[in-house]
Design an enzyme around this catalytic site. Structure first.
Site, PDB file in Angstrom:
ATOM      1  NE  ARG A 126     -11.176  -0.309  14.274  1.00  0.00           N
ATOM      2  CZ  ARG A 126     -12.903  -0.078  14.740  1.00  0.00           C
ATOM      3  NH1 ARG A 126     -12.608   1.472  15.885  1.00  0.00           N
ATOM      4  NH2 ARG A 126     -12.772   0.622  14.141  1.00  0.00           N
ATOM      5  CB  CYS A 167      -4.791   7.634   6.127  1.00  0.00           C
ATOM      6  SG  CYS A 167      -4.140   7.671   7.810  1.00  0.00           S
ATOM      7  CD  GLN A 227      -2.875   1.200   2.460  1.00  0.00           C
ATOM      8  OE1 GLN A 227      -2.070   1.707   3.506  1.00  0.00           O
ATOM      9  NE2 GLN A 227      -4.404   0.624   1.702  1.00  0.00           N
TER      10      GLN A 227
HETATM   11  C1  LIG Z   1      -3.624   1.667  14.712  1.00  0.00           C
HETATM   12  C2  LIG Z   1      -5.236   1.821  12.647  1.00  0.00           C
HETATM   13  C3  LIG Z   1      -4.039   1.122  12.028  1.00  0.00           C
HETATM   14  C4  LIG Z   1      -4.257   2.126  10.612  1.00  0.00           C
HETATM   15  N1  LIG Z   1      -3.728   1.264   9.676  1.00  0.00           N
HETATM   16  C5  LIG Z   1      -4.103   1.561   8.170  1.00  0.00           C
HETATM   17  C6  LIG Z   1      -3.451   1.155   7.146  1.00  0.00           C
HETATM   18  O1  LIG Z   1      -1.885   1.376   6.996  1.00  0.00           O
HETATM   19  N2  LIG Z   1      -3.644   1.177   5.876  1.00  0.00           N
HETATM   20  C7  LIG Z   1      -5.328   1.058   5.552  1.00  0.00           C
HETATM   21  O2  LIG Z   1      -5.919   1.188   4.774  1.00  0.00           O
HETATM   22  N3  LIG Z   1      -6.098   1.405   6.580  1.00  0.00           N
HETATM   23  C8  LIG Z   1      -5.557   1.484   7.869  1.00  0.00           C
HETATM   24  N4  LIG Z   1      -6.811   1.137   8.891  1.00  0.00           N
HETATM   25  C9  LIG Z   1      -7.668   1.499   8.401  1.00  0.00           C
HETATM   26  C10 LIG Z   1      -8.119  -0.023   8.417  1.00  0.00           C
HETATM   27  O3  LIG Z   1      -8.139  -0.611   7.658  1.00  0.00           O
HETATM   28  C11 LIG Z   1      -9.936   0.172   8.665  1.00  0.00           C
HETATM   29  O4  LIG Z   1      -9.991   0.245   7.351  1.00  0.00           O
HETATM   30  C12 LIG Z   1     -10.378   0.853   9.764  1.00  0.00           C
HETATM   31  O5  LIG Z   1      -9.775   0.640  11.032  1.00  0.00           O
HETATM   32  C13 LIG Z   1     -12.782   0.100   9.415  1.00  0.00           C
HETATM   33  O6  LIG Z   1     -11.974  -0.957   9.948  1.00  0.00           O
HETATM   34  P1  LIG Z   1     -12.110  -1.715  11.043  1.00  0.00           P
HETATM   35  O7  LIG Z   1     -13.816  -1.008  11.796  1.00  0.00           O
HETATM   36  O8  LIG Z   1     -13.059  -2.736  10.683  1.00  0.00           O
HETATM   37  O9  LIG Z   1     -11.377  -2.137  11.800  1.00  0.00           O
HETATM   38  C14 LIG Z   1      -6.075   1.618  10.416  1.00  0.00           C
HETATM   39  C15 LIG Z   1      -6.534   1.547  11.873  1.00  0.00           C
HETATM   40  C16 LIG Z   1      -5.957   1.507  12.604  1.00  0.00           C
HETATM   41  C17 LIG Z   1      -7.046   1.663  13.906  1.00  0.00           C
END
Ligand SMILES: Cc1cc2nc3c(=O)[nH]c(=O)nc-3n(C[C@H](O)[C@H](O)[C@H](O)COP(=O)(O)O)c2cc1C
Length: 342
Positions: free
Chosen positions: A241, A115, A85
């Site tokens: 998550r 992000c 990415q």
């Molecule tokens: C600590 C943290 C780091 C993340 N880093 C990235 C990342 O590097 N690239 C990305 O596409 N999404 C990143 N995300 C977003 C997650 O991939 C995801 O889109 C977001 O958390 C929503 O999905 P979830 O509710 O299943 O966690 C990050 C989220 C968190 C909480």
């Protein structure tokens, strides 16, 4: 996930069937072509390309043969492809780094327009691109043109920066720029990670695009998966998550898809043995104290959804010695943990 899901974590999470593909933490692109070590740090799978045995199970439809006709993407040891990415806004710099990634062995690229971090957004990266679909288009187009049609470029967006007015325009810009697939995190940047995720909005986008759209946001359980699929109409979902909170969530979903039956809930011994395996991998290269912090971070992701993890977290949160921490994780009951400062 930046600072959370590294190659060891990807390895562990993909040992049981469930994931079709994974994504690296973002490589931050500003204006220069980054040196190979940055790419290898984010995606060590580039260095030791695993011979994917499970590729025939891949359903993403994104893997193309490369120029030499070989299908050999960077992959986890279980053979699950790893997409590299990039996060940035400058089309030329993104294109130069896309080239660099390809030279080092990537055969697919993902672009991060989701992000929400203030520092990243202040420098015009991640979700800040959602304020201007034309810029988002130029970024995707520059990368796709630089790498050629045989390399799939995928994109990840949120529903907008402060509101959802440009959600569809951004999705269409990504498609027009050449994205082969779009992941939509069903919240705006300003909504951060606050529930609810607006899965129905993903459906509105999906019906207007011809590329595959993947639903993301707040999928913590099989029930959430069903709801997200129903409301978005998407065939595929991306776990964030939720996969840390329950590392068996992807296998749980896959098992249900294949059999119509539920797997039993993830037990504490399963969790403890996974965390111990993670520690064993990390301690080869990192100081013990850093490994303890990583374990606490993962346990923290588990504890919101699992009372046993919450009890362990509470009992172990002050421990800084790795062996004591691992001992505590592997005790049969939280009350058996001798809490002591180390
Ligand atoms: C600590 C943290 C780091 C993340 N880093 C990235 C990342 O590097 N690239 C990305 O596409 N999404 C990143 N995300 C977003 C997650 O991939 C995801 O889109 C977001 O958390 C929503 O999905 P979830 O509710 O299943 O966690 C990050 C989220 C968190 C909480």
């Amino acid at each position: 996930m930046e600072g959370v899901i590294d190659a060891h974590c990807r390895d562990l999470l993909t040992r049981e069937a469930g994931f079709d593909w994974t994504v690296t933490e973002f490589v931050r692109v500003v204006d220069a072509r980054l040196p190979p070590r940055v790419f290898y740090k984010h995606c060590p799978e580039l260095l030791h390309k695993n011979c994917p045995e499970l590729l025939h199970k891949n359903r993403s439809g994104l893997l193309h043969k490369n120029r030499s006709g070989l299908l050999n993407p960077p992959a986890t040891p279980s053979g699950i492809p790893v997409h590299l990415q990039l996060l940035g806004s400058d089309p030329d710099a993104l294109a130069a780094n896309a080239h660099q990634a390809l030279r080092l062995g990537a055969i697919s690229l993902d672009l991060n327009f989701g992000c929400p971090a203030k520092l990243v957004n202040r420098h015009d990266g991640g979700a800040s691109m959602l304020r201007d679909p034309e810029r988002l288009y130029r970024a995707v187009d520059a990368v796709q043109s630089a790498v050629g049609d045989h390399i799939p470029v995928t994109a990840k967006i949120r529903l907008g920066f402060s509101d959802r007015r440009l959600a569809l325009a951004c999705a269409q810009a990504a498609e027009a720029g050449g994205a082969a697939q779009l992941v939509v995190h069903a919240r705006t940047r300003n909504e951060g990670y606050r529930p609810p995720a607006h899965w129905e909005w993903i459906g509105r986008i999906r019906t207007r695009l011809s590329i595959p759209v993947v639903a993301n946001g707040d999928i913590w359980s099989l029930e959430d998966y069903w709801k997200a699929r129903t409301l978005s109409g998407c065939r595929d979902v991306m776990l964030g998550r939720g996969a840390l909170a329950d590392p068996w969530l992807a296998p749980r979903i896959r098992h249900w898809q294949l059999t119509g039956h539920r797997l039993p809930p993830t037990s504490w011994p399963q969790r403890a043995s996974l965390l111990s395996a993670y520690a064993a991998m990390q301690r080869n290269t990192l100081p013990d104290k850093v490994v303890v912090s990583l374990l606490k971070q993962w346990l923290n992701h588990m504890r919101a959804r699992n009372p046993e993890a919450a009890q362990r977290f509470q009992a172990l949160r002050r421990i800084t010695d790795l062996d004591t921490f691992l001992d505590g994780l592997n005790q049969p009951t939280p009350s058996a943990i001798a809490v002591g400062q180390s």
